[in-house]
Design a protein around this motif. Sequence first.
Motif, PDB file in Angstrom:
ATOM      1  N   THR A  88       0.827  -1.210   0.000  1.00  0.00           N
ATOM      2  CA  THR A  88       0.000   0.000   0.000  1.00  0.00           C
ATOM      3  C   THR A  88       0.858   1.255   0.000  1.00  0.00           C
ATOM      4  O   THR A  88       0.608   2.207  -0.762  1.00  0.00           O
ATOM      5  CB  THR A  88      -0.935   0.006   1.225  1.00  0.00           C
ATOM      6  N   LEU A  89       1.888   1.277   0.843  1.00  0.00           N
ATOM      7  CA  LEU A  89       2.781   2.448   0.906  1.00  0.00           C
ATOM      8  C   LEU A  89       3.544   2.630  -0.406  1.00  0.00           C
ATOM      9  O   LEU A  89       3.726   3.761  -0.880  1.00  0.00           O
ATOM     10  CB  LEU A  89       3.763   2.296   2.066  1.00  0.00           C
ATOM     11  N   LEU A  90       3.971   1.503  -1.000  1.00  0.00           N
ATOM     12  CA  LEU A  90       4.688   1.574  -2.279  1.00  0.00           C
ATOM     13  C   LEU A  90       3.780   2.145  -3.358  1.00  0.00           C
ATOM     14  O   LEU A  90       4.204   2.990  -4.163  1.00  0.00           O
ATOM     15  CB  LEU A  90       5.168   0.175  -2.670  1.00  0.00           C
ATOM     16  N   HIS A  91       2.522   1.700  -3.374  1.00  0.00           N
ATOM     17  CA  HIS A  91       1.564   2.193  -4.363  1.00  0.00           C
ATOM     18  C   HIS A  91       1.366   3.712  -4.226  1.00  0.00           C
ATOM     19  O   HIS A  91       1.365   4.447  -5.232  1.00  0.00           O
ATOM     20  CB  HIS A  91       0.232   1.471  -4.193  1.00  0.00           C
ATOM     21  N   LEU A  92       1.202   4.167  -2.981  1.00  0.00           N
ATOM     22  CA  LEU A  92       0.976   5.600  -2.762  1.00  0.00           C
ATOM     23  C   LEU A  92       2.187   6.445  -3.160  1.00  0.00           C
ATOM     24  O   LEU A  92       2.041   7.508  -3.764  1.00  0.00           O
ATOM     25  CB  LEU A  92       0.634   5.856  -1.293  1.00  0.00           C
ATOM     26  N   THR A  94       4.708   5.715  -5.238  1.00  0.00           N
ATOM     27  CA  THR A  94       5.135   5.654  -6.639  1.00  0.00           C
ATOM     28  C   THR A  94       4.042   6.121  -7.605  1.00  0.00           C
ATOM     29  O   THR A  94       4.310   6.891  -8.528  1.00  0.00           O
ATOM     30  CB  THR A  94       5.556   4.219  -7.006  1.00  0.00           C
ATOM     31  N   GLN A  95       2.800   5.654  -7.382  1.00  0.00           N
ATOM     32  CA  GLN A  95       1.720   5.989  -8.296  1.00  0.00           C
ATOM     33  C   GLN A  95       1.146   7.386  -8.020  1.00  0.00           C
ATOM     34  O   GLN A  95       0.829   8.129  -8.943  1.00  0.00           O
ATOM     35  CB  GLN A  95       0.595   4.946  -8.192  1.00  0.00           C
ATOM     36  N   ASN A  96       1.015   7.737  -6.749  1.00  0.00           N
ATOM     37  CA  ASN A  96       0.395   9.014  -6.386  1.00  0.00           C
ATOM     38  C   ASN A  96       1.401  10.076  -5.958  1.00  0.00           C
ATOM     39  O   ASN A  96       1.017  11.198  -5.643  1.00  0.00           O
ATOM     40  CB  ASN A  96      -0.610   8.804  -5.240  1.00  0.00           C
ATOM     41  N   GLN A  97       2.683   9.684  -5.910  1.00  0.00           N
ATOM     42  CA  GLN A  97       3.724  10.618  -5.462  1.00  0.00           C
ATOM     43  C   GLN A  97       3.378  11.210  -4.094  1.00  0.00           C
ATOM     44  O   GLN A  97       3.615  12.389  -3.825  1.00  0.00           O
ATOM     45  CB  GLN A  97       3.920  11.747  -6.494  1.00  0.00           C
ATOM     46  N   VAL A 103       0.570  11.185   5.857  1.00  0.00           N
ATOM     47  CA  VAL A 103      -0.447  10.141   5.704  1.00  0.00           C
ATOM     48  C   VAL A 103      -0.884   9.662   7.086  1.00  0.00           C
ATOM     49  O   VAL A 103      -0.055   9.456   7.970  1.00  0.00           O
ATOM     50  CB  VAL A 103       0.118   8.951   4.896  1.00  0.00           C
ATOM     51  N   SER A 104      -2.189   9.522   7.263  1.00  0.00           N
ATOM     52  CA  SER A 104      -2.695   8.867   8.482  1.00  0.00           C
ATOM     53  C   SER A 104      -3.070   7.433   8.121  1.00  0.00           C
ATOM     54  O   SER A 104      -3.502   7.156   7.000  1.00  0.00           O
ATOM     55  CB  SER A 104      -3.916   9.612   9.035  1.00  0.00           C
ATOM     56  N   ILE A 105      -2.907   6.526   9.080  1.00  0.00           N
ATOM     57  CA  ILE A 105      -3.112   5.117   8.786  1.00  0.00           C
ATOM     58  C   ILE A 105      -3.676   4.398  10.004  1.00  0.00           C
ATOM     59  O   ILE A 105      -3.323   4.725  11.138  1.00  0.00           O
ATOM     60  CB  ILE A 105      -1.772   4.473   8.337  1.00  0.00           C
ATOM     61  N   ASP A 106      -4.592   3.463   9.770  1.00  0.00           N
ATOM     62  CA  ASP A 106      -5.059   2.617  10.873  1.00  0.00           C
ATOM     63  C   ASP A 106      -4.641   1.177  10.593  1.00  0.00           C
ATOM     64  O   ASP A 106      -4.816   0.667   9.492  1.00  0.00           O
ATOM     65  CB  ASP A 106      -6.574   2.734  11.079  1.00  0.00           C
ATOM     66  N   MET A 156      -3.684  12.388   3.067  1.00  0.00           N
ATOM     67  CA  MET A 156      -4.237  11.093   2.644  1.00  0.00           C
ATOM     68  C   MET A 156      -4.453  10.210   3.870  1.00  0.00           C
ATOM     69  O   MET A 156      -3.660  10.227   4.811  1.00  0.00           O
ATOM     70  CB  MET A 156      -3.280  10.402   1.664  1.00  0.00           C
ATOM     71  N   ALA A 157      -5.531   9.436   3.830  1.00  0.00           N
ATOM     72  CA  ALA A 157      -5.817   8.473   4.895  1.00  0.00           C
ATOM     73  C   ALA A 157      -5.775   7.064   4.306  1.00  0.00           C
ATOM     74  O   ALA A 157      -6.387   6.802   3.265  1.00  0.00           O
ATOM     75  CB  ALA A 157      -7.183   8.743   5.509  1.00  0.00           C
ATOM     76  N   ILE A 158      -5.045   6.174   4.980  1.00  0.00           N
ATOM     77  CA  ILE A 158      -5.032   4.761   4.607  1.00  0.00           C
ATOM     78  C   ILE A 158      -5.821   4.008   5.672  1.00  0.00           C
ATOM     79  O   ILE A 158      -5.497   4.083   6.855  1.00  0.00           O
ATOM     80  CB  ILE A 158      -3.603   4.192   4.552  1.00  0.00           C
ATOM     81  N   THR A 159      -6.846   3.288   5.251  1.00  0.00           N
ATOM     82  CA  THR A 159      -7.666   2.569   6.232  1.00  0.00           C
ATOM     83  C   THR A 159      -7.756   1.080   5.911  1.00  0.00           C
ATOM     84  O   THR A 159      -7.768   0.682   4.742  1.00  0.00           O
ATOM     85  CB  THR A 159      -9.080   3.166   6.327  1.00  0.00           C
TER      86      THR A 159
END
Length: 416
Positions: A88-92, A94-97, A103-106, A156-159
Amino acid sequence: MKIKIAVIGSTDFCQRTEQLVNNRKDIELNWYRYAEPSEAPSLLQTLKPCDALLFSGSLPYFYSKKLLENLPIPAVYLQQDETALAITLLHLSTQNQQELSRVSIDVREQSYIEHVLNDLGRSVELPFVHLLKDDEKITTITSYHQTLSLQGKTDMAITSVHAVFEQLQQQNIPACKMIDPESTILRSIEQAKQQALLQKSNSAQIAVGIVKSISSRQNVETSIAKMASIMQARWSVHDGDFTLYTSMGNIESAIKNKEFLSTFQSLATKAKMAFGCGESIIDATENANFALNLIQLSDGHCFYMLDTNKRLHGPFPQSEVTVEMKITEPALVEMAEKTKLSPANISKLMQYSLMRQTKQFTANDLALYLDVSRRTAERTLKKLVDYKYATIIGEEMTYRQGRPRALYEFNFHPYF
């Protein structure tokens, strides 16, 4: 043999599992979709017959935990791990820069974060982490991400929770779902399948129950017939002793049946009862007799079950503790040979070591746990100390006048 698995999760998760197993002939999935994880318990009450349960995550599983205790089938949930977080972190990034420090994450476990950051050489930081609790409300998780976003601290929020993702989207807060790798989902499906197969194998084992009348003047036949009916057992009587023939699965179901337990209680002062399981009637009968001999007056009115692996379950209905009655681990075999302690006692010592919050204990502490006299506990500890499986590390002053009590620590590894 086709295994039926009930999948309880969000619409998105159910669709993914459907795509992944579309061509599988060994399993059949039935889907139960929810809008929020808190709906999982009500979905359980609509289940069609199945062999195992698969939850889409920890939240729906823990919401349903009380109901699961009464179900005779295994339940597993998709466990989040470092791979999901890293992907998930790699996607954000590389793809979304996306700058990860904003980033907040649960997540379920803090260790997942720590392991990924260590693997990255601490080149990135994740300052906004919310740890999910067993039965946490969706609004609490959403509020955490929302507050940070409105304060301008995150972009950005990662849930890990699909319902949280949808609520954040409705509030126009940038969010993404944790990416569950296909391999993790397939592994969870396989785990559910294997647990179902194991459950079927165990449940089909032959089981024998022995009921021994305490007095020939007591009439217990009516109670025996009632319990046999609940267990779907055949029974016979010889010299006032009753033998019941059934399966392990039927016994496990009966133990959770209130009518069965109530009927058993009516046998108080009239009879003793125990069960044994095995690959043959001879093995099962031998195990039942062994379990019957373990019932002591101090246990109160109870019964035990000894399974084919020599694991003793009970005493029921007071407890569902399992004690190993045989040991195969070389280190434990050596321990038993040196100390002359029984496998059951060594198993109890290991359980005691695992459950304690502190390493130090007294002979009195151990006596209370084992339900034996302090003198018996002291004799056990002397054997352990003599062979260096325990150490006296100090003394504890008593509240009354008298000699200080020795403080002990175990020296053996409890995780065999």
